[in-house]
Design a protein around this motif. Structure first.
Motif, PDB file in Angstrom:
ATOM      1  N   ALA A 128      -6.385   3.366  65.291  1.00 28.98           N
ATOM      2  CA  ALA A 128      -6.728   3.708  63.908  1.00 28.98           C
ATOM      3  C   ALA A 128      -7.660   2.647  63.332  1.00 28.98           C
ATOM      4  O   ALA A 128      -8.624   2.961  62.624  1.00 28.98           O
ATOM      5  N   GLU A 129      -7.385   1.385  63.649  1.00 30.14           N
ATOM      6  CA  GLU A 129      -8.235   0.280  63.195  1.00 30.14           C
ATOM      7  C   GLU A 129      -9.651   0.441  63.733  1.00 30.14           C
ATOM      8  O   GLU A 129     -10.635   0.304  62.983  1.00 30.14           O
ATOM      9  N   LYS A 130      -9.771   0.749  65.011  1.00 35.24           N
ATOM     10  CA  LYS A 130     -11.081   0.915  65.636  1.00 35.24           C
ATOM     11  C   LYS A 130     -11.856   2.061  64.987  1.00 35.24           C
ATOM     12  O   LYS A 130     -13.049   1.927  64.684  1.00 35.24           O
ATOM     13  N   ALA A 131     -11.163   3.168  64.735  1.00 36.69           N
ATOM     14  CA  ALA A 131     -11.810   4.324  64.114  1.00 36.69           C
ATOM     15  C   ALA A 131     -12.273   3.998  62.696  1.00 36.69           C
ATOM     16  O   ALA A 131     -13.356   4.419  62.269  1.00 36.69           O
ATOM     17  N   PHE A 132     -11.473   3.235  61.968  1.00 31.56           N
ATOM     18  CA  PHE A 132     -11.818   2.875  60.591  1.00 31.56           C
ATOM     19  C   PHE A 132     -13.059   1.987  60.577  1.00 31.56           C
ATOM     20  O   PHE A 132     -13.963   2.176  59.749  1.00 31.56           O
ATOM     21  N   MET A 186     -16.680   1.591  50.497  1.00 29.21           N
ATOM     22  CA  MET A 186     -15.282   1.327  50.188  1.00 29.21           C
ATOM     23  C   MET A 186     -15.144   0.540  48.889  1.00 29.21           C
ATOM     24  O   MET A 186     -14.194   0.745  48.131  1.00 29.21           O
ATOM     25  N   ILE A 187     -16.084  -0.357  48.627  1.00 25.58           N
ATOM     26  CA  ILE A 187     -16.066  -1.107  47.369  1.00 25.58           C
ATOM     27  C   ILE A 187     -16.196  -0.138  46.198  1.00 25.58           C
ATOM     28  O   ILE A 187     -15.472  -0.237  45.192  1.00 25.58           O
ATOM     29  N   LYS A 188     -17.120   0.815  46.355  1.00 25.57           N
ATOM     30  CA  LYS A 188     -17.326   1.817  45.306  1.00 25.57           C
ATOM     31  C   LYS A 188     -16.065   2.652  45.115  1.00 25.57           C
ATOM     32  O   LYS A 188     -15.649   2.934  43.979  1.00 25.57           O
ATOM     33  N   TYR A 202     -16.363   2.331  58.641  1.00 27.83           N
ATOM     34  CA  TYR A 202     -16.585   1.303  57.616  1.00 27.83           C
ATOM     35  C   TYR A 202     -16.606  -0.069  58.295  1.00 27.83           C
ATOM     36  O   TYR A 202     -15.575  -0.753  58.372  1.00 27.83           O
ATOM     37  N   PRO A 203     -17.759  -0.496  58.817  1.00 26.51           N
ATOM     38  CA  PRO A 203     -17.875  -1.712  59.635  1.00 26.51           C
ATOM     39  C   PRO A 203     -17.352  -2.994  58.988  1.00 26.51           C
ATOM     40  O   PRO A 203     -16.900  -3.896  59.691  1.00 26.51           O
ATOM     41  N   GLN A 204     -17.416  -3.089  57.666  1.00 30.54           N
ATOM     42  CA  GLN A 204     -16.940  -4.294  56.980  1.00 30.54           C
ATOM     43  C   GLN A 204     -15.583  -4.088  56.320  1.00 30.54           C
ATOM     44  O   GLN A 204     -15.201  -4.818  55.412  1.00 30.54           O
ATOM     45  N   GLY A 205     -14.862  -3.106  56.803  1.00 32.43           N
ATOM     46  CA  GLY A 205     -13.553  -2.828  56.224  1.00 32.43           C
ATOM     47  C   GLY A 205     -13.681  -2.460  54.759  1.00 32.43           C
ATOM     48  O   GLY A 205     -14.564  -1.668  54.387  1.00 32.43           O
TER      49      GLY A 205
END
Length: 209
Positions: free
Chosen positions: A9-13, A26-28, A17-20
């Motif tokens: 799941a972490e790899k897919a995320f 994701m910030i938005k 979203y490369p910077q988590g």
């Protein structure tokens, strides 16, 4: 805990979203939840000194529930109307429970809050966990029933059986499980526990067989 599934799941995320949670998208998305503002509001409104004012504290409990993006639109007005209908003595019990939950004996406070909310047919997991979620976001999280049930099933969390009626035992065990899961993935996936829970929810459909 099935760490293999969590890693997939972490790899897919990270592929999405490369910077988590620091990825611009994701910030938005995170800004919509107004997490920082609500954390500040909780710390201001639910400090020991602030909780001395019963009526104001009860109103602030309504405000944080109403402003939370994680509490359902169905529960917000019910909580508001219930608190507004309470007598001064009932509000005093409500605020006293919150004070104990946040600043005193957590188990005692949890059970006191459960008792007063049960009287008004509001003993819901979201309302039981929303206050500590914003006061201690690095340790606590809001329990959304569907997410909780799915996380337990997908990641094979042993010894955890979800029940609709809140209990302190389950509260502690699930919170501990989430905090253990956080340690298995990159720190950027958990700027706070609600965000980490969001990561788990967003990757629920990832094929991790």
């Amino acid at each position: 805990m099935n760490i293999n599934k969590l890693k997939k799941a972490e790899k897919a995320f990270f592929m999405e979203y490369p910077q988590g949670f620091q990825t611009p998208e994701m910030i938005k998305m995170s800004k919509k939840h107004k997490m920082d503002k609500l954390v500040d509001f909780a710390h201001d409104s639910f400090s020991l000194s602030a909780l001395e004012n019963i009526d104001e504290s009860a109103e602030n409990m309504i405000k944080i529930v109403s402003r939370s993006s994680m509490v359902s639109l169905f529960e917000k007005p019910k909580f508001r109307d219930a608190v507004k209908s309470m007598s001064h003595d009932e509000k005093s019990l409500l605020v006293s429970a919150l004070k104990e939950l946040i600043h005193g004996n957590e188990e005692t406070g949890f059970n006191q809050l459960l008792d007063i909310l049960t009287r008004f047919k509001l003993a819901k997991w979201t309302l039981m966990t929303v206050f500590r979620c914003y006061y201690y976001p690095q340790q606590d999280l809001l329990f959304k029933p569907t997410t909780v049930k799915n996380v337990i099933a997908k990641y094979e969390l042993e010894g955890l059986v979800y029940k609709p009626r809140p209990s302190y035992d389950f509260f502690v065990k699930y919170r501990n499980a989430i905090n253990d899961m956080k340690k298995q993935v990159d720190d950027s996936l958990s700027p706070n526990n609600p965000a980490f829970s969001g990561f788990l929810m967003m990757t629920m459909d990832v094929d991790v067989k």
